[in-house]
Design a protein around this motif. Structure first.
Motif, PDB file in Angstrom:
ATOM      1  N   GLN A  39       0.849  -1.180   0.000  1.00 17.59           N
ATOM      2  CA  GLN A  39       0.000   0.000   0.000  1.00 17.59           C
ATOM      3  C   GLN A  39       0.887   1.232   0.000  1.00 17.59           C
ATOM      4  O   GLN A  39       1.597   1.485   0.973  1.00 17.59           O
ATOM      5  CB  GLN A  39      -0.947   0.019   1.189  1.00 17.59           C
ATOM      6  N   LYS A  43      -2.731   5.426  -1.853  1.00 18.65           N
ATOM      7  CA  LYS A  43      -3.182   4.409  -2.796  1.00 18.65           C
ATOM      8  C   LYS A  43      -3.913   3.286  -2.070  1.00 18.65           C
ATOM      9  O   LYS A  43      -3.757   3.093  -0.869  1.00 18.65           O
ATOM     10  CB  LYS A  43      -1.992   3.819  -3.551  1.00 18.65           C
ATOM     11  N   GLU A  46      -2.666  -3.186  -2.794  1.00 17.30           N
ATOM     12  CA  GLU A  46      -2.496  -3.878  -4.077  1.00 17.30           C
ATOM     13  C   GLU A  46      -1.854  -5.245  -3.833  1.00 17.30           C
ATOM     14  O   GLU A  46      -0.890  -5.350  -3.082  1.00 17.30           O
ATOM     15  CB  GLU A  46      -1.590  -3.052  -4.985  1.00 17.30           C
TER      16      GLU A  46
END
Length: 125
Positions: A39, A43, A46
């Motif tokens: 991360q 954001k 992911e």
């Protein structure tokens, strides 16, 4: 309960390499689904890479060809070798694990049950 402890993060210049490690406590994790998420600032989290047992692996498109996930079952340790690092790889990296089987484990919908505390990776340009 599974405890995961990451290490290996740090600061590196673009183009450099780092290897993250994640030690899993408890019994044999050789058949577990294990992986790495990250991360970055501002954001969403992911999925970076995942591996099921000693078999199937998957990678996010953004890291394919640069990152390699691997396991040492004798040490209950998961690794993430990161090469050709880019500033956009800057993030907190988390180790994750559970008993998920295929195709969930290496799929985009894997929602791990266990998480480590994270290790920071900072890549400067």
């Amino acid at each position: 309960q599974v405890q995961l402890v990451e290490s290996g993060g740090g600061s590196v210049q673009a183009g450099g390499s780092l290897r993250l490690s994640c030690v899993a406590s408890g019994t044999d994790k050789s058949n577990y689904c294990m992986g790495w998420f990250r991360q970055g600032p501002g954001k969403a989290r992911e999925r970076v890479a995942a591996i099921r047992g000693d078999g199937p692996r998957s990678y996010a498109d953004s890291v394919k060809g640069r990152f390699t996930i691997s396991k040492d079952n004798t040490k209950n340790t998961l690794y993430l070798q990161m090469n050709s690092l880019k500033p956009e790889d800057t993030a907190m990296y988390y180790c994750a694990a559970d008993r998920s089987s295929q195709p969930v484990c290496t799929g985009v919908l894997w929602a791990p049950a266990y998480w480590g505390q994270g290790t920071q990776v900072t890549v400067s340009s």
